[in-house]
Design an enzyme around this catalytic site. Structure first.
Site, PDB file in Angstrom:
ATOM      1  N   HIS A  74      -3.408   6.760   2.011  1.00  0.00           N
ATOM      2  CA  HIS A  74      -3.718   5.367   2.337  1.00  0.00           C
ATOM      3  C   HIS A  74      -5.111   5.234   2.946  1.00  0.00           C
ATOM      4  O   HIS A  74      -5.833   4.272   2.690  1.00  0.00           O
ATOM      5  CB  HIS A  74      -2.647   4.864   3.321  1.00  0.00           C
ATOM      6  CG  HIS A  74      -2.884   3.504   3.868  1.00  0.00           C
ATOM      7  ND1 HIS A  74      -3.323   3.290   5.152  1.00  0.00           N
ATOM      8  CD2 HIS A  74      -2.760   2.278   3.313  1.00  0.00           C
ATOM      9  CE1 HIS A  74      -3.446   1.984   5.361  1.00  0.00           C
ATOM     10  NE2 HIS A  74      -3.108   1.356   4.264  1.00  0.00           N
TER      11      HIS A  74
ATOM     12  N   ARG B 234      -0.056   8.470   4.893  1.00  0.00           N
ATOM     13  CA  ARG B 234      -1.173   7.910   5.679  1.00  0.00           C
ATOM     14  C   ARG B 234      -2.504   8.487   5.221  1.00  0.00           C
ATOM     15  O   ARG B 234      -3.510   7.780   5.184  1.00  0.00           O
ATOM     16  CB  ARG B 234      -1.013   8.226   7.173  1.00  0.00           C
ATOM     17  CG  ARG B 234      -0.067   7.347   7.922  1.00  0.00           C
ATOM     18  CD  ARG B 234      -0.373   7.336   9.433  1.00  0.00           C
ATOM     19  NE  ARG B 234      -1.055   6.094   9.759  1.00  0.00           N
ATOM     20  CZ  ARG B 234      -0.409   4.976  10.093  1.00  0.00           C
ATOM     21  NH1 ARG B 234       0.897   4.938  10.187  1.00  0.00           N
ATOM     22  NH2 ARG B 234      -1.088   3.882  10.332  1.00  0.00           N
TER      23      ARG B 234
ATOM     24  N   SER C 284       0.835  -1.215   0.000  1.00  0.00           N
ATOM     25  CA  SER C 284       0.000   0.000   0.000  1.00  0.00           C
ATOM     26  C   SER C 284       0.862   1.254   0.000  1.00  0.00           C
ATOM     27  O   SER C 284       0.670   2.157  -0.824  1.00  0.00           O
ATOM     28  CB  SER C 284      -0.899   0.024   1.236  1.00  0.00           C
ATOM     29  OG  SER C 284      -1.824  -1.029   1.206  1.00  0.00           O
TER      30      SER C 284
END
Lengths: 212, 212
Positions: free
Chosen positions: A41, A38, A15
């Site tokens: 994601h 983040r 990812s």
């Protein structure tokens, strides 16, 4: 059934590698790149990287606030639920006042939403703290209004209210004049509690999943 | 500070009106249009309407399941936190097993993620229930695998796992063969717990904010 990846470490690594390949991380200060990773994601959209507004020191200031034990103030329960408690460096308090029993009457009194009223209850906790707004534009608008009136200032504002009424406008207001407060915000209608939690998790711990 | 809308009723009305203006709701069965409206409202993206896969009876079957008292099974705490409890028609249980003490050992045993292992703990509750996946592709993949092995079937699957590894693939698997189960899913990488909660709230109550 098609085969699928079942190993959590491999899932995280792939990812984050996809984010690095597809997003323009190099336009951010290196301290902010794990936070941007983040964020992307959390929503599956590399394109949000191009619409982030931020102050260059947002990570350093926010991380230091958490290390010194300051609380995280969230505009709704979902943001609180998304914060990974074991990543917080000082067992920091995560405070959500939206469902405080005083909030509905306060909303009536000030002629604003419950989300805005809940912000007033942050007063004893907000000085030097981390604010994460992942739902309500009125919470961010009212926080900025209160600060203009002398309310104590947080260390950093993570601005991710979402939707069609006030979300783009409240984040534009923050980006145009953050009142000297460090911030990260996603311009436009997109946002949400998963992004707000992801930003807090990044301030707390970066990308610890890559070290396991 | 620019002026902003502070009246919750006006905010909801303008938000839902924006969705009606900008999205192609008329391609959905009328029973599903409030659900699509809530989904779009939760993420600020009218364009997701064009990538929804669904079975025509998903609302009717899901609403009936909630009315008859069936629980809601969620893959993570954030989805549970976003479900508006007062909208649930039968004080339905909202069950999240991700942080059950048995989950980590079970994940080891089956060689899969904690999110997948948590799905196994739904077995006593899942027959005829509402499943809401808003985070982990492995939860949706493993649920479909288990159903292929004879696991009891839920009434409806709300499929909104998000991200770069398995999210698009798990929702494609569900849309291609939902195993006779009603479903709503957002194709591609986008998704998240706010959408999953929004779908549950729509099954529970439609758009009650317009009636207040």
């Amino acid at each position: 059934m098609r085969p699928y990846e079942k190993d959590p470490k491999a899932i995280y690594a792939e990812s984050f590698a996809t984010v690095r390949k597809e997003a323009r991380l190099d336009r951010f200060p290196s301290s902010l790149q794990p936070l941007v990773t983040r964020l992307i994601h959390s929503c599956g959209m590399v394109e949000i990287g191009d619409r982030l507004a931020y102050s260059p020191d947002a990570y350093n200031v926010g991380h230091a606030a958490l290390q010194s034990g300051k609380p995280v103030l969230c505009d709704c329960e979902m943001v609180g639920a998304g914060i990974i408690r074991r990543y917080l460096p000082a067992q920091n308090d995560v405070i959500v006042t939206l469902n405080d029993e005083r909030t509905p009457a306060l909303a009536q009194e000030i002629g604003n939403t419950r989300s805005a009223a809940a912000v007033r209850l942050w007063e004893p906790h907000i000085e030097g703290a981390v604010v994460a707004v992942g739902n309500a534009p009125t919470a961010l608008f009212h926080l900025l209004e209160l600060i203009d009136e002398g309310f104590p200032k947080p260390a950093v504002i993570l601005g991710f209210p979402v939707g069609f009424v006030g979300a783009a406008e409240s984040k534009a207001e923050l980006a145009a004049n953050s009142r000297g407060i460090d911030f990260v915000a996603l311009r436009g209608r997109k946002g949400g509690s998963a992004m707000a939690s992801a930003a807090v998790n990044a301030l707390a711990a970066g990308l610890p999943e890559l070290d396991k």
